[in-house]
Design an enzyme around this catalytic site. Sequence first.
Site, mmCIF file in Angstrom:
data_model
loop_
_atom_site.group_PDB
_atom_site.id
_atom_site.type_symbol
_atom_site.label_atom_id
_atom_site.label_comp_id
_atom_site.label_asym_id
_atom_site.label_seq_id
_atom_site.Cartn_x
_atom_site.Cartn_y
_atom_site.Cartn_z
ATOM 1 C CB ALA A 239 -0.905 0.003 1.229
ATOM 2 C CE LYS A 240 1.333 7.724 -3.284
ATOM 3 N NZ LYS A 240 0.558 8.894 -3.584
ATOM 4 N NE ARG A 241 -2.904 2.092 4.427
ATOM 5 C CZ ARG A 241 -2.603 0.967 5.059
ATOM 6 N NH1 ARG A 241 -1.668 0.953 5.980
ATOM 7 N NH2 ARG A 241 -3.225 -0.149 4.770
ATOM 8 N NE ARG A 242 2.377 -1.648 5.879
ATOM 9 C CZ ARG A 242 2.347 -2.927 6.223
ATOM 10 N NH1 ARG A 242 1.400 -3.696 5.744
ATOM 11 N NH2 ARG A 242 3.248 -3.428 7.020
ATOM 12 N N GLY A 243 4.817 3.181 2.189
ATOM 13 C CA GLY A 243 6.112 3.468 1.592
ATOM 14 C C GLY A 243 6.350 2.858 0.226
#
Length: 285
Positions: A239-243
Amino acid sequence: MTCVTRFAPSPNGPLHLGHAFSAIVAHDLARERGGRFLVRIEDIDGARSRREFAEGALADLAWLGLSHDGEAIRQSDRIASHAAALERLRARGLVYPCRCTRAEIAAAARESGPDGPVYPGTCRNVRFVPDGPVAWRLDMARAMAEAGPLTWDDEIAGRQVASPDLFGDVVLARKDAPGSYHLAVTLDDAADGVTLVTRGLDLFAASHVHRLLQALLGLPVPTWHHHALIVEVDGGKLAKRRGSPALADRRLAGEDGRALADRLRAGLLPEGLAFSPLANAAHKA
Ligand code: GLU
């Protein structure tokens, strides 16, 4: 038979590395086999689909060096055929209207399936005549009885006994769209002449439902190729939020997309990411 594969992103967000890998698998399998690689933008979710994400996805594919055959297909152009197929199922008494809310279903469900709580069947026996937009659900027991036993073949996982009952009475049409994911993707793969459905293992179980719909609607049966997913090393979903930056961010930052595609082909992933084990998501019957 010419091999026809497709990459079918939903334009409700930017593509990330997992999408890139999925597109590479579909593209390379078609090219290795002298076949055709199609791109279909699955834009029937009016509330979440955005034109800029569709355009971004096509730019990402070009940046990765993946050329597709023909124009990109828009699923929203096919809505009339989704509605017609639903009507055929309705005429045979295989679907019923449902007005339950998510919260009501979650409260009454006794089992959990691949897509969340299995519908407890509240509206199955009520059979009301809808006076506005409603969801339509497949009467799974009836549909399976009508279709009889079915199998399907995955190039990696091998022959599967179709077990669509894992999902219970799936939604085939939503209030706001005449075709749910399951109905639309099955009809469109047939309309596009797709012979090899390539997609991530997260959609492995969905193929049980698609096989049943093919049988009910008299559609040709493709082979499937469910590939490994790219996941965070701790097992979490990419996921994008996880880098994990979006492909568009890498593209706009001037990164070489073809070189990235070659690294993914070689199985080289950025630090912190890994391929999911292939056996994990297979729901073998
Ligand atoms: N549109 C679906 C998605 O982006 C994939 C459809 C498919 O490959 O079956 O998740």
